[in-house]
Design an enzyme around this catalytic site. Sequence first.
Site, PDB file in Angstrom:
ATOM      1  N   HIS A  72       0.987  -1.197  -0.328  1.00  0.00           N
ATOM      2  CA  HIS A  72       0.295  -0.303  -0.379  1.00  0.00           C
ATOM      3  C   HIS A  72       0.727   1.476  -0.362  1.00  0.00           C
ATOM      4  O   HIS A  72       2.318   0.768  -0.049  1.00  0.00           O
ATOM      5  CB  HIS A  72      -1.254  -0.126   0.906  1.00  0.00           C
ATOM      6  CG  HIS A  72      -0.846  -0.346   2.674  1.00  0.00           C
ATOM      7  ND1 HIS A  72       1.183  -0.901   3.086  1.00  0.00           N
ATOM      8  CD2 HIS A  72      -0.194   0.837   3.476  1.00  0.00           C
ATOM      9  CE1 HIS A  72       0.583  -0.623   4.636  1.00  0.00           C
ATOM     10  NE2 HIS A  72       0.022   0.220   4.963  1.00  0.00           N
ATOM     11  N   HIS A  74       0.915   4.044   2.173  1.00  0.00           N
ATOM     12  CA  HIS A  74       1.494   4.786   2.653  1.00  0.00           C
ATOM     13  C   HIS A  74       3.145   5.764   3.594  1.00  0.00           C
ATOM     14  O   HIS A  74       3.819   4.464   2.372  1.00  0.00           O
ATOM     15  CB  HIS A  74       1.067   4.370   4.285  1.00  0.00           C
ATOM     16  CG  HIS A  74      -0.116   4.632   4.969  1.00  0.00           C
ATOM     17  ND1 HIS A  74      -0.636   3.208   5.745  1.00  0.00           N
ATOM     18  CD2 HIS A  74      -1.538   5.545   4.858  1.00  0.00           C
ATOM     19  CE1 HIS A  74      -2.070   4.326   6.094  1.00  0.00           C
ATOM     20  NE2 HIS A  74      -2.584   4.816   5.087  1.00  0.00           N
ATOM     21  N   ASP A  76       5.413   5.316   4.967  1.00  0.00           N
ATOM     22  CA  ASP A  76       6.254   4.028   5.471  1.00  0.00           C
ATOM     23  C   ASP A  76       6.518   3.312   5.189  1.00  0.00           C
ATOM     24  O   ASP A  76       6.602   1.720   5.223  1.00  0.00           O
ATOM     25  CB  ASP A  76       5.949   3.649   6.758  1.00  0.00           C
ATOM     26  CG  ASP A  76       4.865   3.143   7.338  1.00  0.00           C
ATOM     27  OD1 ASP A  76       3.794   3.572   6.858  1.00  0.00           O
ATOM     28  OD2 ASP A  76       5.143   3.090   8.678  1.00  0.00           O
ATOM     29  N   HIS A  77       5.462   2.766   4.079  1.00  0.00           N
ATOM     30  CA  HIS A  77       6.082   1.861   2.581  1.00  0.00           C
ATOM     31  C   HIS A  77       6.467   1.938   1.549  1.00  0.00           C
ATOM     32  O   HIS A  77       6.951   0.915   0.791  1.00  0.00           O
ATOM     33  CB  HIS A  77       4.488   1.351   3.274  1.00  0.00           C
ATOM     34  CG  HIS A  77       3.990   0.940   3.852  1.00  0.00           C
ATOM     35  ND1 HIS A  77       4.306  -1.186   4.807  1.00  0.00           N
ATOM     36  CD2 HIS A  77       3.334   0.446   5.197  1.00  0.00           C
ATOM     37  CE1 HIS A  77       3.746  -1.648   5.931  1.00  0.00           C
ATOM     38  NE2 HIS A  77       3.478   0.485   6.298  1.00  0.00           N
ATOM     39  N   HIS A 133      -7.327  -1.243   5.988  1.00  0.00           N
ATOM     40  CA  HIS A 133      -6.409  -0.877   6.574  1.00  0.00           C
ATOM     41  C   HIS A 133      -6.702   1.072   5.169  1.00  0.00           C
ATOM     42  O   HIS A 133      -6.830   2.077   5.639  1.00  0.00           O
ATOM     43  CB  HIS A 133      -5.480  -1.157   6.894  1.00  0.00           C
ATOM     44  CG  HIS A 133      -4.312   0.023   6.927  1.00  0.00           C
ATOM     45  ND1 HIS A 133      -3.998   0.624   7.691  1.00  0.00           N
ATOM     46  CD2 HIS A 133      -2.640  -0.081   6.333  1.00  0.00           C
ATOM     47  CE1 HIS A 133      -3.153   1.249   8.538  1.00  0.00           C
ATOM     48  NE2 HIS A 133      -2.083   1.075   7.084  1.00  0.00           N
ATOM     49  N   ASP A 150      -0.065  -4.116   6.180  1.00  0.00           N
ATOM     50  CA  ASP A 150      -0.562  -3.098   7.588  1.00  0.00           C
ATOM     51  C   ASP A 150      -2.086  -4.078   8.024  1.00  0.00           C
ATOM     52  O   ASP A 150      -2.955  -3.344   8.518  1.00  0.00           O
ATOM     53  CB  ASP A 150      -1.096  -1.425   7.441  1.00  0.00           C
ATOM     54  CG  ASP A 150       0.897  -1.447   7.963  1.00  0.00           C
ATOM     55  OD1 ASP A 150       1.445  -1.902   8.287  1.00  0.00           O
ATOM     56  OD2 ASP A 150       0.957   0.359   7.754  1.00  0.00           O
ATOM     57  N   HIS A 188       4.927  -4.559  10.719  1.00  0.00           N
ATOM     58  CA  HIS A 188       5.206  -3.993  12.196  1.00  0.00           C
ATOM     59  C   HIS A 188       5.370  -4.982  13.459  1.00  0.00           C
ATOM     60  O   HIS A 188       5.183  -5.624  13.551  1.00  0.00           O
ATOM     61  CB  HIS A 188       4.298  -3.214  12.406  1.00  0.00           C
ATOM     62  CG  HIS A 188       4.112  -1.577  11.685  1.00  0.00           C
ATOM     63  ND1 HIS A 188       4.707  -0.376  11.333  1.00  0.00           N
ATOM     64  CD2 HIS A 188       3.415  -0.946  10.375  1.00  0.00           C
ATOM     65  CE1 HIS A 188       4.812   0.658  10.868  1.00  0.00           C
ATOM     66  NE2 HIS A 188       3.955  -0.061  10.036  1.00  0.00           N
TER      67      HIS A 188
END
Length: 289
Positions: A72, A74, A76-77, A133, A150, A188
């Site tokens: 996805h 976001h 941090d990805h 999410h 996530d 995570h």
Amino acid sequence: MQHVVSSPKPPFAAMSGAAEVHQVPVWRDNFSWILVCMQTGEAAVVDGAEAKPVLDYVAAHDLNLTTILTTHTHPDHIGLHRELDRQGKLAALRVVGNRDLAGVIPGLTQGVGEGDSVSLGQLRGRVMLTEGHLDGHISYSFDDVLFCGDTLFGAGCGYLFDGPPAKMQASLARFSKLDGHVRVCCAHEYTEDNLRFAWSVEPDNEALAARIRAVWALRARGESSVPSTIADELATNPFMRWSSDTIKASVHAALPDEPLDTPAQVFAATRKLKDLKHYKRADDSALPS
């Protein structure tokens, strides 16, 4: 930034020895995962908050990185994608991701969707649309390994940024149909906090008590609690245990106006309760030791 895991999980064999999976800590509590085809040597990294730890790991282990598998969008990805693009290195890689997000996944070269197959050397995986999410979130199922971004965490699930709850519950229900031995390679290290909440709503679950003891011992040594397995999650994850009478009773006591007639409603109320963070008021003395 120091990672919460000081002793990452060693590489492990998957797909009956046809693959190897490596865990790479990034940022504070993120993981990138690297899937390696043992026959061809090709390697794919799943997501990434930043490039340096991944590239350093690839170099140190002499891996042939050819592919990025994107779950996805976001930051941090796809931070990995963006940094590689700035360095002029992204164009040399195959970037796989949701075709509907082509405008926001840097360097996308292979758009995929629900039910599509994805290859890495001689390995074959399946794309699963696992929203809730974030819209467009996908996961990659390679036989006995699940790269779920996530959507599913150790004893938890992702925040419902896009939702709705029923969509996330449906995604988790799909995971529940996978074989119990499938390893859950989530993005995570959140397991301790998730287990604290799980115990607050299901304190009579012996499997949960055993998992808490095991995870606390791992984390005290700086080790990673993931991957877990689908069987672990079905036995202890409150967001996959919508049939638990104890969880229903706990949620009803805290949120008496929430309907609990369907799995989706139980999930929605359980997620709402965790988001209220009341469980954080208790200290760890309430946990099984």
